[in-house]
Each structure stands twice: as C-alpha cells, then as structure tokens.
Design an enzyme around this catalytic site. Structure first.
Site, short mmCIF file in Angstrom:
data_model
loop_
_atom_site.label_atom_id
_atom_site.label_comp_id
_atom_site.label_asym_id
_atom_site.label_seq_id
_atom_site.Cartn_x
_atom_site.Cartn_y
_atom_site.Cartn_z
N ILE A 17 21.06 38.35 53.88
CA ILE A 17 20.06 39.40 53.98
C ILE A 17 20.50 40.63 53.21
O ILE A 17 21.63 41.11 53.37
CB ILE A 17 19.84 39.77 55.46
CG1 ILE A 17 19.45 38.51 56.26
CG2 ILE A 17 18.79 40.87 55.61
CD1 ILE A 17 19.62 38.64 57.74
N CYS A 18 19.60 41.14 52.38
CA CYS A 18 19.84 42.38 51.63
C CYS A 18 19.20 43.51 52.44
O CYS A 18 18.00 43.74 52.38
CB CYS A 18 19.21 42.28 50.24
SG CYS A 18 19.51 43.72 49.22
N LEU A 19 20.03 44.17 53.25
CA LEU A 19 19.56 45.25 54.13
C LEU A 19 20.61 46.34 54.13
O LEU A 19 21.80 46.06 54.37
CB LEU A 19 19.34 44.70 55.55
CG LEU A 19 18.89 45.68 56.62
CD1 LEU A 19 17.52 46.28 56.28
CD2 LEU A 19 18.83 44.99 57.98
#
Length: 184
Positions: free
Chosen positions: A110-112
């Site tokens: 996840i790119c968060l």
C-alpha cells in the site's frame, strides 16, 4: 449504519488469546497488547484485526468496503507485520485480497503516507486500518502504485468503478478459505 462484524471477522478476533502474549514484554509487544485490547473493547467501524496465533507481531485484518461507495459490501483481508521498533516505525501492511486501486501495488503493498514518510507513533492498528479504509474511497492518483487504476480513476470513473465492483465480488469468493490466487 454501523456494520456488524461478519462471522469471519469475529472468528479472526477470537483466534488470539491475550494471555499467550504476556510472556514477552518488549515495549513494542506491550504497545501491541494495548492496541489489541483497545480494538476488542472499542472496535472501529468497518475494520477488524487480531494477532495470528501466538505471535503479537503478526496480524490478520479485515477491512469492509465503506457503504455508498463502489467498495460497498467488499471484505478485504490484510496481513500486518510489526517489528520491535513499533511504534517508532510503521508496520508492513499488505492486502491479501486482490485489489484494483491507484495506491495499491499488484503484490498488495500500500502506498499511503502514514505507512511511509508521515508515520507517527501516535498511530495504532485501529488508525492504520481506518486510514486504509478511507484510502479506498479517496485515492491519490498523482502518486500511483497501479498506473492503470490511476488512469481509469482520472479519465473514466465509470470503468474504474466497474472494475472495483468486480474486485468486491471476488472478495466474497475468498470468504471460506485463504485462496492463493490460482483462479482469476
């Protein structure tokens, strides 16, 4: 409307025995024990998580698709792994369920921002899962992990939502078992 935990999420929460974690007492493990107890006594809406068997450092989690969105009725499984540096270092979080989202890589990573450069020790497992649930409906297409999903989200929202609804339906199929992705 508050979504009730599904039988699978209740089983998830019931798998871990808090007493089995008491023999280890690092700061990270004590913090995770507090996080786990807080999640059991005051569960956030639409998310759930619990340690795997007798390892407080490895968790399975479930995020339910938010109501009134393309993600509604989806049940999305995640794996969360903490290090002894928690809460000073973010855990590694990956979707186990196949996803189609601008900020989720093909491997489920996840790119968060809060899992990377905006991490703070104030975040606990509930905040992490709630933030990921929010990301589902509010992607950042300018920082894509999935370029096709980002392009469709920006240029053809109807097609993007159709693909999301396919993912939602696929999430139901994996309810009974831990599929390894052999099918579509």
């Amino acid at each position: 409307m508050r979504r009730q935990p599904s039988p699978s999420s209740r089983a998830l929460a019931g798998r871990a025995n808090p007493r089995s974690f008491m023999s280890t007492s690092s700061a990270a493990r004590r913090r995770l024990m507090r996080d786990f107890k807080r999640m059991q006594t005051d569960p956030p809406e639409g998310v759930n998580g619990a340690p795997l068997d007798n390892d407080i450092m490895k968790w399975h989690a479930v995020i339910f698709g938010p109501d009134d969105t393309a993600w509604e009725d989806g049940t999305f499984k995640l794996y969360v792994e903490f290090t002894e540096e928690y809460p000073n270092k973010a855990p590694t979080v990956k979707f186990l369920t196949k996803m189609f989202h601008p900020n989720i890589y093909a491997d489920g990573s996840i790119c968060l921002d809060i899992l990377q450069n905006q991490w703070s020790p104030i975040y606990d497992i509930s905040a992490i899962l709630t933030s990921i649930q929010s990301l589902l409906c509010d992607p950042n297409p300018s920082s894509p992990a999935n370029s096709e999903a980002a392009r469709l989200y920006q240029e053809n929202r109807r097609e993007y939502e159709r693909k999301v609804k396919e993912i939602v339906e696929q999430s139901w199929v994996g309810e009974d078992g831990e599929g390894d992705g052999d099918g579509e």
